[in-house]
Design an enzyme around this catalytic site. Structure first.
Site, PDB file in Angstrom:
ATOM      1  N   ASP A 278      32.210  30.125  50.820  1.00 35.19           N
ATOM      2  CA  ASP A 278      32.656  29.043  50.279  1.00 35.19           C
ATOM      3  C   ASP A 278      34.016  28.470  50.464  1.00 35.19           C
ATOM      4  O   ASP A 278      34.550  27.608  49.789  1.00 35.19           O
ATOM      5  CB  ASP A 278      32.690  29.458  48.508  1.00 35.19           C
ATOM      6  CG  ASP A 278      33.769  30.414  48.362  1.00 35.19           C
ATOM      7  OD1 ASP A 278      34.138  31.287  49.446  1.00 35.19           O
ATOM      8  OD2 ASP A 278      34.192  30.565  47.284  1.00 35.19           O
ATOM      9  N   ASP A 391      39.918  44.361  51.790  1.00 38.57           N
ATOM     10  CA  ASP A 391      40.500  43.761  52.850  1.00 38.57           C
ATOM     11  C   ASP A 391      41.970  44.442  52.879  1.00 38.57           C
ATOM     12  O   ASP A 391      42.194  44.996  53.887  1.00 38.57           O
ATOM     13  CB  ASP A 391      40.769  42.324  52.696  1.00 38.57           C
ATOM     14  CG  ASP A 391      41.216  41.822  51.175  1.00 38.57           C
ATOM     15  OD1 ASP A 391      41.488  42.612  50.549  1.00 38.57           O
ATOM     16  OD2 ASP A 391      40.834  40.643  51.151  1.00 38.57           O
TER      17      ASP A 391
END
Length: 639
Positions: A278, A391
């Site tokens: 996105d 992450d």
């Protein structure tokens, strides 16, 4: 709009992707490190992020610029700058050239800055009445260790016109070029994902650095259902691999790219570039990150920066780290720009907001992040966290194995502003649970400190009448204490369970301000907050006593999201609070019974954490090799 289903791209239903053998390439000439661009990938992006018109008149196009007489254009901008400091510190490159094809008359100069932003000219060339002449300016990477950048300035005087195109920054190529695969994880954002595939397909130059593009589609509204998919699949050809798989969150989607590359590589010198579905993509990011990786002295994780999509001139953060033991991600590194207007100036120094000083990042978000295959070989695959903290955990694990993370300035994508996402959502469960796991794996894991942090959060949630968020915190701690078994299914059951739990709390639901259940719209007036208390501890004790005794100052009122602090919300029986995304409101009602029940449950589970946390920490450490193995992900992918 959904259209006919067309799947000309290699595709599979939860199976192995079509065959691609990743091998190193022999370079053809110099390596392009970045291109000189003069306009962004979309009209909402200011051209000033690419080139600044200092005076005069110029026409700025994507790949070219035309200067009228008496004009100066500077490339000392976010996308125009070459991050010389980072190249000097992390790569074996000793000089860089900027090449341009020039028509007309004018001056081209190679500008440079230092750690304080002081400018100087490194090289310059005057051209006169040339036609498509190639001009090359070269600068040494020897004065930038602590900070500074290079850029290209263009200038004409009266009566002169200058047209510049095909600008590119080049460095000496390595003996072999690493093969690179882009991985896009998507779920029910078919239109967004398709736009980014189209952006990649339309930019042939960036595709030269790519061997494959993997799309891990985990949704029910599939990318392949869109009319434009057939054409983009043809444009990308054999590079595109479209994979349909079970929803395993961001961790499962991104890891699929690592899994596929590892299963099809003939060399350990390969890269996988994660990219969100996105984002508004600047395709030159691919060139910048892959070139940097190709010339790095040692394998490193290369992160791209995030710019705020709703405020396209804003940089989210120059580089960030996490305070692991206190569960605080997204901390700006010292001297880092943070929510900075890239076209503005620093309020204190009055200097332009440019990241001159080189920064060391703790980790990088996976909106764009390049991971060399050597990192996977040494550290394993990401943990099956579903999403949130995957992450950060991976970067800190890689660092422990000798692979730092470098957040590269000028390699940017636009992503929805984080401050416009509400904290009180089901994904807060994963944020909390996974942050505790990460702290257990990579921090001293001081349980007394961690307990105080969690108690502080719980008290503030309860005072703020966020009972669903309180239950979310409790569930996150409970599930951490369950040990590594909670990760065995990749988070699917936990996602379903936390949504079920939160559904029982009315304040977790959003309403239109004109359609709040049981409250007339005209009765909801704004009641503003007092400033932050100077003696917070005393105010906290007073608010707790008032809540325990059922005392309140206001029966009903509306509260803007930026004033929805615990010391203010605790004064209400009912507070109608604006949602962070500004699309609606949440209604928080004081409920003494819920407050006491959640307080008792929370205190009990945090006390368990203090007693059992060290033993559970060892369980996670023992389980790490299996959880992060290729075999575990193969099982989760049902291959």
């Amino acid at each position: 709009m959904p259209g006919k289903t067309a799947t000309p791209a290699p595709t599979t239903q939860a199976g192995a992707a079509a065959e691609t053998r990743f091998t190193e390439h022999t370079p053809q000439g110099r390596l392009t490190a970045q291109r000189g661009l003069y306009a962004g990938p979309a009209p909402i992006v200011s051209k000033d992020l690419y080139a600044e018109l200092e005076w005069g008149t110029a026409v700025r196009e994507r790949a070219a610029i035309t200067l009228e007489p008496a004009t100066k254009v500077s490339g000392n901008t976010y996308f125009g700058r070459f991050p010389a400091s980072y190249w000097q510190r992390w790569t074996t490159v000793t000089e860089v050239s900027v090449e341009a094809v020039v028509t007309g008359t004018g001056l081209l100069s190679l500008g440079a800055s230092d750690v304080e932003g002081e400018p100087r000219v490194v090289a310059a060339e005057q051209v006169s009445d040339v036609k498509k002449a190639k001009v090359t300016l070269t600068g040494k990477l020897d004065k930038f260790h602590d900070g500074g950048a290079l850029w290209l300035d263009l200038e004409t005087e009266g009566g002169q016109n200058l047209h510049v195109e095909q600008v590119r920054w080049t460095v000496e190529a390595p003996e072999k070029i690493r093969p690179t695969a882009v991985t896009i994880c998507t779920m029910n954002r078919a239109d967004d994902c398709l736009k980014n595939l189209q952006a990649l397909a339309a930019d042939v130059s960036s595709l030269d650095t790519l061997d494959a593009i993997y799309v891990a589609d985990q949704g029910t509204d599939l990318v392949e259902s869109r009319d434009g998919f057939e054409q983009v699949a043809k444009d990308l050809g054999e590079k595109l691999h479209y994979i349909k798989q079970p929803n395993l969150g961001g961790a499962g989607g991104f890891t699929r790219g690592l899994y596929e590359v590892a299963g099809h590589t003939a060399t350990e010198h390969a890269n996988v570039l994660f990219m969100d579905d996105d984002v508004l993509l600047e395709p030159d990011l691919v060139i910048r990150m892959t070139a940097f990786s190709n010339r790095a002295a040692n394998p490193i994780i290369v992160g791209g920066q995030m710019l705020n999509l709703f405020h396209p001139n804003q940089l989210h953060v120059g580089a960030e780290y996490a305070r692991l033991n206190t569960l605080e991600p997204g901390q700006p590194v010292e001297h880092s720009l943070s929510t900075a207007d890239l076209l503005g100036v620093d309020e204190e120094t009055l200097k332009p907001n440019r990241q001159e000083r080189r920064l060391d990042a703790g980790y990088n978000g996976w909106w764009s992040c390049l991971i060399p295959y050597e990192v996977v070989q040494a550290t394993g695959y990401p943990l099956p966290f579903f999403f949130q903290w995957d992450d950060a955990e991976y970067s800190y694990r890689a660092r422990a194995h000798g692979f730092p993370t470098v957040t590269l300035p000028g390699a940017g994508v636009w992503h929805a502003d984080f401050h416009m996402k509400d904290w009180d959502e089901w994904h807060r469960y994963f944020n909390l649970r996974n942050s505790i796991i990460t702290a257990a794996l990579h921090s001293p894991f001081n349980l007394n400190l961690l307990s105080r942090v969690l108690i502080s959060q719980l008290v503030r949630y309860l005072l703020g009448m966020q009972y669903g968020l309180s239950a979310t915190l409790i569930k996150a701690v409970e599930d951490f204490l369950e040990g590594p078994e909670i990760l065995r299914d990749g988070g699917v059951e936990a996602m379903q369970e936390i949504r079920r739990i939160r559904d029982a709390y009315p304040e977790t639901k959003r309403h239109k301000a004109t359609d709040v259940p049981g409250i007339a719209s005209n009765d909801i007036g704004i009641i503003n907050s007092a400033p932050r208390p100077s003696m917070q501890r005393l105010v906290l004790i007073k608010r707790i006593l008032d809540r325990v005794l059922g005392r309140s100052r206001f029966g009903l009122g509306a509260v803007p999201i930026d004033e929805a602090n615990w010391w203010h919300i605790a004064l209400f029986d009912t507070a109608v609070v604006t949602d962070a995304n500004q699309e609606g409101v949440r209604v928080r009602h004081y409920d003494r019974a819920k407050m006491f029940d959640l307080a008792k449950r929370g205190a009990k589970v945090i006390q368990r954490l203090r007693k059992e946390g060290a033993a559970v920490q060892e369980q996670y450490k023992r389980a790490m090799p299996e959880l992060t193995s290729r075999e575990n992900w193969k099982r989760l992918y049902k291959l």
